[in-house]
Design a protein around this motif. Structure first.
Motif, PDB file in Angstrom:
ATOM      1  N   GLU A  81       0.834  -1.211   0.000  1.00 26.82           N
ATOM      2  CA  GLU A  81       0.000   0.000   0.000  1.00 26.82           C
ATOM      3  C   GLU A  81       0.866   1.257   0.000  1.00 26.82           C
ATOM      4  N   PHE A  82       1.936   1.216   0.803  1.00 25.97           N
ATOM      5  CA  PHE A  82       2.797   2.406   0.937  1.00 25.97           C
ATOM      6  C   PHE A  82       3.497   2.739  -0.381  1.00 25.97           C
ATOM      7  N   THR A  83       4.084   1.725  -1.027  1.00 23.11           N
ATOM      8  CA  THR A  83       4.823   1.986  -2.282  1.00 23.11           C
ATOM      9  C   THR A  83       3.877   2.358  -3.431  1.00 23.11           C
ATOM     10  N   ASN A  84       2.650   1.871  -3.392  1.00 28.26           N
ATOM     11  CA  ASN A  84       1.666   2.300  -4.397  1.00 28.26           C
ATOM     12  C   ASN A  84       1.318   3.772  -4.218  1.00 28.26           C
ATOM     13  N   ARG A  85       1.219   4.176  -2.950  1.00 24.82           N
ATOM     14  CA  ARG A  85       0.847   5.569  -2.660  1.00 24.82           C
ATOM     15  C   ARG A  85       2.026   6.518  -2.872  1.00 24.82           C
ATOM     16  N   TYR A  86       3.236   6.037  -2.533  1.00 25.36           N
ATOM     17  CA  TYR A  86       4.431   6.890  -2.622  1.00 25.36           C
ATOM     18  C   TYR A  86       5.516   6.193  -3.457  1.00 25.36           C
ATOM     19  N   PRO A  87       5.341   6.128  -4.767  1.00 21.12           N
ATOM     20  CA  PRO A  87       6.255   5.356  -5.621  1.00 21.12           C
ATOM     21  C   PRO A  87       7.685   5.906  -5.675  1.00 21.12           C
ATOM     22  N   LYS A  88       7.888   7.165  -5.260  1.00 22.60           N
ATOM     23  CA  LYS A  88       9.230   7.752  -5.338  1.00 22.60           C
ATOM     24  C   LYS A  88      10.064   7.482  -4.077  1.00 22.60           C
ATOM     25  N   VAL A  89       9.476   6.813  -3.101  1.00 18.50           N
ATOM     26  CA  VAL A  89      10.227   6.472  -1.882  1.00 18.50           C
ATOM     27  C   VAL A  89      10.971   5.159  -2.108  1.00 18.50           C
ATOM     28  N   THR A  90      12.262   5.152  -1.784  1.00 18.61           N
ATOM     29  CA  THR A  90      13.064   3.926  -1.834  1.00 18.61           C
ATOM     30  C   THR A  90      13.054   3.279  -0.457  1.00 18.61           C
ATOM     31  N   VAL A  91      12.574   2.049  -0.395  1.00 22.01           N
ATOM     32  CA  VAL A  91      12.483   1.339   0.893  1.00 22.01           C
ATOM     33  C   VAL A  91      13.708   0.450   1.065  1.00 22.01           C
ATOM     34  N   ASP A  92      14.390   0.639   2.184  1.00 29.06           N
ATOM     35  CA  ASP A  92      15.560  -0.168   2.541  1.00 29.06           C
ATOM     36  C   ASP A  92      15.162  -0.988   3.763  1.00 29.06           C
ATOM     37  N   LEU A  93      14.950  -2.298   3.570  1.00 34.86           N
ATOM     38  CA  LEU A  93      14.396  -3.149   4.626  1.00 34.86           C
ATOM     39  C   LEU A  93      15.401  -4.187   5.104  1.00 34.86           C
ATOM     40  N   VAL A  94      15.532  -4.285   6.437  1.00 39.84           N
ATOM     41  CA  VAL A  94      16.341  -5.331   7.068  1.00 39.84           C
ATOM     42  C   VAL A  94      15.423  -6.084   8.028  1.00 39.84           C
TER      43      VAL A  94
END
Length: 287
Positions: A113-126
């Motif tokens: 949901e988050f990446t659909n809403r904010y496609p320009k955010v790069t998510v770095d997940l650990v």
């Protein structure tokens, strides 16, 4: 030419201590890591690590280069954050460290949901066990952990996750139940909750031996095959309630519960991408 990725690689090599472990952590081949390290050392004209059979050891020159690498990576992130704050559009990097259980059970939907809403955010997940995340919590914008909250951070309780003990065999009320106990890799606080409950119920339940497995899903499957009992949180076992005998873990009439928290450093919500993610997270219904 040296890139930011090269400096990040040096930091990761120093943190993990082996080429093999680093390759596994960053999902590239061992020869590729070795080749890149060789290139960086040739660029600086210095040996950065001494390779021993067990681990990598920083040379004196390596210590200087590593300090430089830390500053470069921190400055790069600071510039990205400043640009993200100055923009009207939600963008930039969002770094998240998340408990493995939450990352498997809830995070895919939330991040979708988050990446659909904010496609320009790069998510770095650990992802990992909460105990490990606590040690390096300042390296991330947002930490989602289980157990106790982070004392040096702002913490919001997301949900309470009661524990149950499951088995393929019934839990008799009047006789002692003796069965193997299957445990999954978790932080100490989880094991302490279970051990404390078993101590207060030793007249009803006695583990014959304990078998520890890496993943909670493996633990569930072993229990379903009749290998032994397993203590599982409601969040990953609600579909099993009707199928398998189980008992709620309670002490003094209160449920034994795992808390889940979102924790972050004071002021970090000034970054729009962080603020929007925390808003989305705290508006979720988990159980």
């Amino acid at each position: 030419m040296i890139k930011i990725d090269d400096y990040e690689l040096l930091l990761k090599l120093n943190e993990i201590g082996t080429i093999r472990g680093t390759a596994k952590a960053i999902l590239i081949s061992q020869p590729a890591v070795t080749q890149r390290l060789k290139f960086i050392e040739e660029y600086f004209g210095e040996l950065i690590f001494i390779r021993t059979p067990k681990n990598l050891i920083l040379t004196p020159s390596g210590e200087i280069i590593l300090e430089h690498a830390k500053k470069v990576v921190m400055n790069e992130q600071a510039i990205k954050n400043m640009l993200a704050k100055s923009s009207n559009e939600v963008q930039g990097t969002l770094s998240i460290a998340c408990s493995s259980l939450i990352s498997q059970r809830f995070l895919p939907k939330i991040l979708g949901e988050f990446t659909n809403r904010y496609p320009k955010v790069t998510v770095d997940l650990v992802t990992g066990i909460s105990e490990d995340i606590r040690k390096n919590h300042k390296d991330y914008h947002v930490c989602i952990i289980r157990g106790e909250k982070l004392k040096e951070s702002v913490s919001i309780r997301l949900f309470d996750d009661p524990l149950y003990i499951f088995d393929t065999e019934p839990f008799p009320k009047d006789t002692l139940k003796e069965r193997p106990l299957i445990s999954f890799k978790s932080d100490d606080s989880m094991h302490e909750l279970v051990d404390n409950w078993l101590y207060h119920h030793q007249q009803q339940i006695k583990p014959l031996r304990t078998m520890t497995v890496d993943q909670i899903e493996t633990c569930k499957q072993f229990m379903k095959q009749g290998i032994g009992m397993a203590v599982l949180p409601k969040s990953v076992s609600d579909s099993m309630m009707d199928e398998f005998p189980h008992v709620a873990l309670e002490l003094d009439g209160k449920p034994v519960t795992r808390y889940t928290w979102v924790s972050y450093q004071e002021g970090i919500r000034e970054l729009p991408q962080v603020d929007e993610f925390i808003k989305m997270l705290t508006n979720q219904t988990f159980l």
